[in-house]
Design a protein around this motif. Sequence first.
Motif, PDB file in Angstrom:
ATOM      1  N   ASN A   1     -28.223  28.976  19.868  1.00  0.00           N
ATOM      2  CA  ASN A   1     -28.173  29.077  18.411  1.00  0.00           C
ATOM      3  C   ASN A   1     -28.360  30.514  17.952  1.00  0.00           C
ATOM      4  OD1 ASN A   1     -27.817  26.322  18.110  1.00  0.00           O
ATOM      5  ND2 ASN A   1     -29.975  25.888  17.778  1.00  0.00           N
TER       6      ASN A   1
ATOM      7  N   ILE B   1     -25.616  32.687  15.655  1.00  0.00           N
ATOM      8  CA  ILE B   1     -26.017  33.137  14.320  1.00  0.00           C
ATOM      9  C   ILE B   1     -25.990  34.666  14.231  1.00  0.00           C
ATOM     10  CG2 ILE B   1     -27.890  33.147  12.614  1.00  0.00           C
ATOM     11  CD1 ILE B   1     -28.801  30.446  13.908  1.00  0.00           C
TER      12      ILE B   1
ATOM     13  N   TYR C   1     -23.903  25.858  11.393  1.00  0.00           N
ATOM     14  CA  TYR C   1     -25.222  25.694  10.789  1.00  0.00           C
ATOM     15  C   TYR C   1     -25.442  24.241  10.373  1.00  0.00           C
ATOM     16  CZ  TYR C   1     -28.991  25.990   7.353  1.00  0.00           C
ATOM     17  OH  TYR C   1     -30.146  25.782   6.663  1.00  0.00           O
TER      18      TYR C   1
ATOM     19  N   ASN D   1     -34.473  26.233  10.246  1.00  0.00           N
ATOM     20  CA  ASN D   1     -34.189  27.096   9.098  1.00  0.00           C
ATOM     21  C   ASN D   1     -34.980  28.400   9.172  1.00  0.00           C
ATOM     22  OD1 ASN D   1     -32.252  25.627   7.636  1.00  0.00           O
ATOM     23  ND2 ASN D   1     -33.806  24.265   6.806  1.00  0.00           N
TER      24      ASN D   1
ATOM     25  N   PHE E   1     -33.295  30.503  11.699  1.00  0.00           N
ATOM     26  CA  PHE E   1     -32.035  30.999  11.133  1.00  0.00           C
ATOM     27  C   PHE E   1     -32.301  32.222  10.254  1.00  0.00           C
ATOM     28  CE2 PHE E   1     -28.661  31.211   8.015  1.00  0.00           C
ATOM     29  CZ  PHE E   1     -27.509  30.920   8.736  1.00  0.00           C
TER      30      PHE E   1
ATOM     31  N   SER F   1     -20.181  21.547  16.427  1.00  0.00           N
ATOM     32  CA  SER F   1     -20.951  22.770  16.631  1.00  0.00           C
ATOM     33  C   SER F   1     -20.189  23.742  17.524  1.00  0.00           C
ATOM     34  CB  SER F   1     -22.315  22.441  17.254  1.00  0.00           C
ATOM     35  OG  SER F   1     -23.112  21.708  16.354  1.00  0.00           O
TER      36      SER F   1
END
Length: 307
Positions: A98, A102, A141, A156, A159, A281
Amino acid sequence: MGVISNNKGVFYAIITAFLWGFLPIFLKVSLNELDSISIVWFRFTFAFTILFLFFLITDKKQLEIIKRPPLILIIAALALGVNYLGFMQGINYTTPSNAQIIMQTAPILLALVGVVFFKERLNKKQIIGFAIAGIGLFLFYRNQLQAFIQDADAFNTGFMWIELGAVMWVLYAALQKQLVQKHPAQLLNMVLYGIPAILYTPFVNFEAFATISITTWMILVFLGLNTLVAYGCLALAFKYTEAYKVSLIVTMNPIITLLAMAALAALNVSWIQTNSLSIYSILGAVLVIGGAITAVYFSKKNKKSTN
């Protein structure tokens, strides 16, 4: 010589991408015994010490920059310090896969900085690249948030930390672009590592270093070497080949992370949290990476860097 020089640049860029591809995995494992700030501090201190000793032995006069570093170098160092901590904290709250996806907003933001501050012109293909990456990030996301529904707040938080790191990396890169016109890249790196190392020192849990395992010590040394070698190779890559080629290769480093994490998931390892990506994803990840590559590749500033 042109072909040989170009091949050197590509080779160094591949090394950087390879090291950065495995970096978040080792960062995640190191969090089992140390906190984020202590790990970041060690990486900066290790890399600074090696470069300081190098210049102390080879060219002491270069160390004069420590006494009065340029203001924009100080700002760049602060930005890089926050970037490292932001990425580290992001990995703490989510997974290496992830974090890598990101983080691909960084090259996109850097391209936009070029438009706003360096008056670079956007072309239609770049705009398409931005749009593709934006759609991909939204899709990724949204679906990863659903996958982490039981721990949505942590996802979150991770992120936001990573996005903070991405913004700070863009600030660092934009300032570094100006600094390398006047100073050797490795000399700049020494200061860039040294300032955050000093600033993070009061917050380091030194007692924890006395109790960590030999395996964790080996991981820390790898992280320190990763910092030193990856950024060193990046500077050499820009020296020997065009900036857009380097950016293209480095932007693909999440693929290495995703493949490595997939292999670890298949092996059912217990020493790191692995997450299975849904088809949506994966599609989002492909769009993010593809959009970032498109935006970089079709940049009109495809000029060789003077690093």
